[in-house]
Design a protein around this motif. Structure first.
Motif, PDB file in Angstrom:
ATOM      1  N   GLY A  30       0.834  -1.208   0.000  1.00 57.79           N
ATOM      2  CA  GLY A  30       0.000   0.000   0.000  1.00 57.79           C
ATOM      3  C   GLY A  30       0.864   1.251   0.000  1.00 57.79           C
ATOM      4  O   GLY A  30       1.989   1.226   0.500  1.00 57.79           O
ATOM      5  N   ASP A 222     -11.149   3.569  -4.305  1.00 56.04           N
ATOM      6  CA  ASP A 222      -9.725   3.194  -4.383  1.00 56.04           C
ATOM      7  C   ASP A 222      -9.659   1.731  -4.812  1.00 56.04           C
ATOM      8  O   ASP A 222      -9.164   0.866  -4.099  1.00 56.04           O
ATOM      9  CB  ASP A 222      -9.078   3.399  -3.012  1.00 56.04           C
ATOM     10  CG  ASP A 222      -7.561   3.239  -3.038  1.00 56.04           C
ATOM     11  OD1 ASP A 222      -6.986   3.040  -4.127  1.00 56.04           O
ATOM     12  OD2 ASP A 222      -6.951   3.306  -1.951  1.00 56.04           O
ATOM     13  N   LYS A 224      -8.091  -0.386  -6.691  1.00 55.22           N
ATOM     14  CA  LYS A 224      -7.018  -1.068  -7.415  1.00 55.22           C
ATOM     15  C   LYS A 224      -7.011  -2.542  -7.048  1.00 55.22           C
ATOM     16  O   LYS A 224      -7.541  -2.951  -6.016  1.00 55.22           O
ATOM     17  CB  LYS A 224      -5.660  -0.410  -7.254  1.00 55.22           C
ATOM     18  CG  LYS A 224      -5.270   0.188  -5.992  1.00 55.22           C
ATOM     19  CD  LYS A 224      -3.880   0.825  -6.153  1.00 55.22           C
ATOM     20  CE  LYS A 224      -3.244   1.022  -4.814  1.00 55.22           C
ATOM     21  NZ  LYS A 224      -1.976   1.703  -4.865  1.00 55.22           N
TER      22      LYS A 224
HETATM   23  C1  GN1 Z   1      -3.304   5.020  -2.803  1.00 54.77           C
HETATM   24  O1  GN1 Z   1      -3.935   3.208  -0.326  1.00 54.77           O
HETATM   25  P1  GN1 Z   1      -3.602   2.634  -1.658  1.00 54.77           P
HETATM   26  O2  GN1 Z   1      -2.160   2.347  -1.836  1.00 54.77           O
HETATM   27  O3  GN1 Z   1      -4.501   1.468  -1.931  1.00 54.77           O
HETATM   28  C2  GN1 Z   1      -4.305   6.167  -2.810  1.00 54.77           C
HETATM   29  C3  GN1 Z   1      -5.175   6.067  -4.047  1.00 54.77           C
HETATM   30  C4  GN1 Z   1      -4.309   6.102  -5.303  1.00 54.77           C
HETATM   31  C5  GN1 Z   1      -3.311   4.951  -5.226  1.00 54.77           C
HETATM   32  C6  GN1 Z   1      -2.349   4.976  -6.375  1.00 54.77           C
HETATM   33  C7  GN1 Z   1      -6.168   7.094   0.335  1.00 54.77           C
HETATM   34  O4  GN1 Z   1      -4.002   3.782  -2.715  1.00 54.77           O
HETATM   35  O5  GN1 Z   1      -6.088   7.153  -4.085  1.00 54.77           O
HETATM   36  O6  GN1 Z   1      -5.095   5.955  -6.451  1.00 54.77           O
HETATM   37  O7  GN1 Z   1      -2.539   5.032  -3.996  1.00 54.77           O
HETATM   38  N1  GN1 Z   1      -5.133   6.132  -1.601  1.00 54.77           N
HETATM   39  C8  GN1 Z   1      -5.365   7.245  -0.895  1.00 54.77           C
HETATM   40  O8  GN1 Z   1      -1.708   3.742  -6.439  1.00 54.77           O
HETATM   41  O9  GN1 Z   1      -4.948   8.356  -1.229  1.00 54.77           O
END
Ligand code: GN1
Ligand code: ADP
Ligand code: MG
Length: 369
Positions: A30, A222, A224
């Motif tokens: 993450g 989010d 992904k």
């Molecule tokens: C972050 O938390 P995570 O790594 O799943 C981010 C997303 C972005 C992403 C890019 C809370 O995701 O908005 O799209 O990185 N999360 C936050 O990989 O800002």
């Protein structure tokens, strides 16, 4: 904020794991929170694992509100899953409280920590190794959307204000550019021009929303691939994780962010841009699966704007990486200098591909509506 390791022992002592803790190690990929996997050894059973996270203070200003959202959403999902005959312990996250009975633990340095059971017999992928896997993630995110359809959206706090407000992201980028705190703007002229040439695009979804064309729903925001855990045997998407940004939003954001991350064969921070390209077949596979998952509930306006969701989430994410690069890498975790700029470049390459193949994307959505 200090390194999470500094208070880790204090935090471990604040939770009751039901058995001795035999180790706690950094875990996952993450970009936001500090995540640890805690191993415990019960006397007469196999090792039990937990996910212990320090919530990012840079991203989340109100951990109390954030945890109120997550407890509300996980309990609601649990009820929905049980009513459908599912296994709540595998298909929904569950917040485990510290000994003091609060929803999370605040350490002596002000860090806010939460605990979840580790969802075992699952795999978390960083790239869609097969089309089937990507389809499975699409069904899972579509189903997640469906399960939360009846959730009272007005009770959710906005954990990050204006999270997918692309107009606001553009404004913040311009402010970072004007300040150019670290003198890095000179190194990213083409990327800056790329954004400025797409100012009007940043308003596309918001304009449609204001015109009543896109309804506000409860969305994940989010989506992904590494925010869904896949069953290690069946390959199906079992449990949606990373619920920090579950908020009122547009369904095209959830569709689009999955495409941004998963419909290509390169890492988000790939430095060789010749390896980065949109895979239209994967776009097709995901579109079909996501629409199946949502059970045909999307409106005509939402269907029409799905390609916009993909383009906007990718453009916006590139803008966010570039903004963070200009501000000195204060938001996204980085392991090397220039990583946020590399991430920005892959996103803009994908945006260009989407622009070139726009008609094909629209035709794919038409095929499944
Ligand atoms: C972050 O938390 P995570 O790594 O799943 C981010 C997303 C972005 C992403 C890019 C809370 O995701 O908005 O799209 O990185 N999360 C936050 O990989 O800002
Ligand atoms: P971040 O906001 O930093 O992305 P996540 O909540 O997505 O944090 O967690 C980081 C990683 O930890 C995930 O990508 C996944 O690999 C792993 N993870 C998180 N929660 C669980 C869980 N309950 N069970 C198993 N793995 C998990
Ligand atoms: Mg995550």
């Amino acid at each position: 904020m200090a390194r999470a390791e500094e208070t880790l022992q204090e935090v471990l002592a604040a939770f009751d794991f039901g058995a001795p803790v035999v180790g706690a190690v950094r875990y996952g990929q993450g970009h936001i929170n500090d995540t640890f996997c805690v191993h415990t050894q019960p006397e007469d059973a196999a090792c039990r694992r937990f996910i212990l996270q320090r919530m990012s203070a840079a991203a989340f200003k109100r951990p109390d509100q954030l945890m109120e959202n997550i407890i509300g959403v996980t309990e609601y999902l649990g009820r929905q899953i049980r009513e459908r005959g599912g296994d709540r312990s595998r298909e929904a996250m569950e917040v485990l409280r510290p000994k003091n009975g609060q929803p999370y633990y605040t350490d002596s340095q002000g860090g806010a920590w939460r605990l979840y059971p580790f969802v075992e017999h699952t795999v978390c992928y960083q790239a869609a190794d097969t089309p089937e896997l990507f389809a499975a993630s699409g069904r899972a995110f579509g189903r997640f959307q469906q399960l939360l359809k009846g959730y009272p959206a007005e009770t959710l706090h906005e954990t990050i204000p204006n999270f997918h407000n692309t107009e606001d992201r553009l404004k913040k980028f311009k402010a970072a550019l004007a300040a150019d705190k670290l003198g890095r703007a000179g190194a990213c002229g083409p990327e800056i021009d790329f954004v400025l040439a797409r100012e009007a695009d940043c308003s596309a979804a918001l304009t449609a929303m204001r015109a009543g064309k896109l309804p506000v729903r409860v969305t994940h925001n989010d989506t992904k691939l590494n925010n869904v855990l896949m069953d290690e045997t069946t390959g199906e998407g079992i449990c949606i994780i990373d619920l920090d940004t579950v908020m009122p939003g547009l369904v095209i954001y959830d569709f689009g962010d999955s495409i941004r991350f998963g419909a290509n064969h390169s890492a988000e921070d790939e430095t060789d841009l010749t390896k980065v390209s949109l895979d239209v077949d994967l776009f097709d596979v995901y579109t079909k699966a996501f629409l199946e998952g949502t059970g045909g509930s999307l409106t005509d306006g939402e269907l029409e704007y799905l390609p916009w969701g993909a383009k906007l989430m990718t453009l916006e994410c590139g803008i966010r990486f570039l903004t963070d690069y200009l501000e000195g890498d204060v938001y996204f975790h980085t392991e090397r200098e220039g990583q946020n700029l590399d991430r920005c470049r892959t996103q803009f390459k994908l945006v260009s591909d989407m622009e070139e193949r726009w008609d094909e994307l629209a035709a794919i959505v038409d095929k499944y509506r």
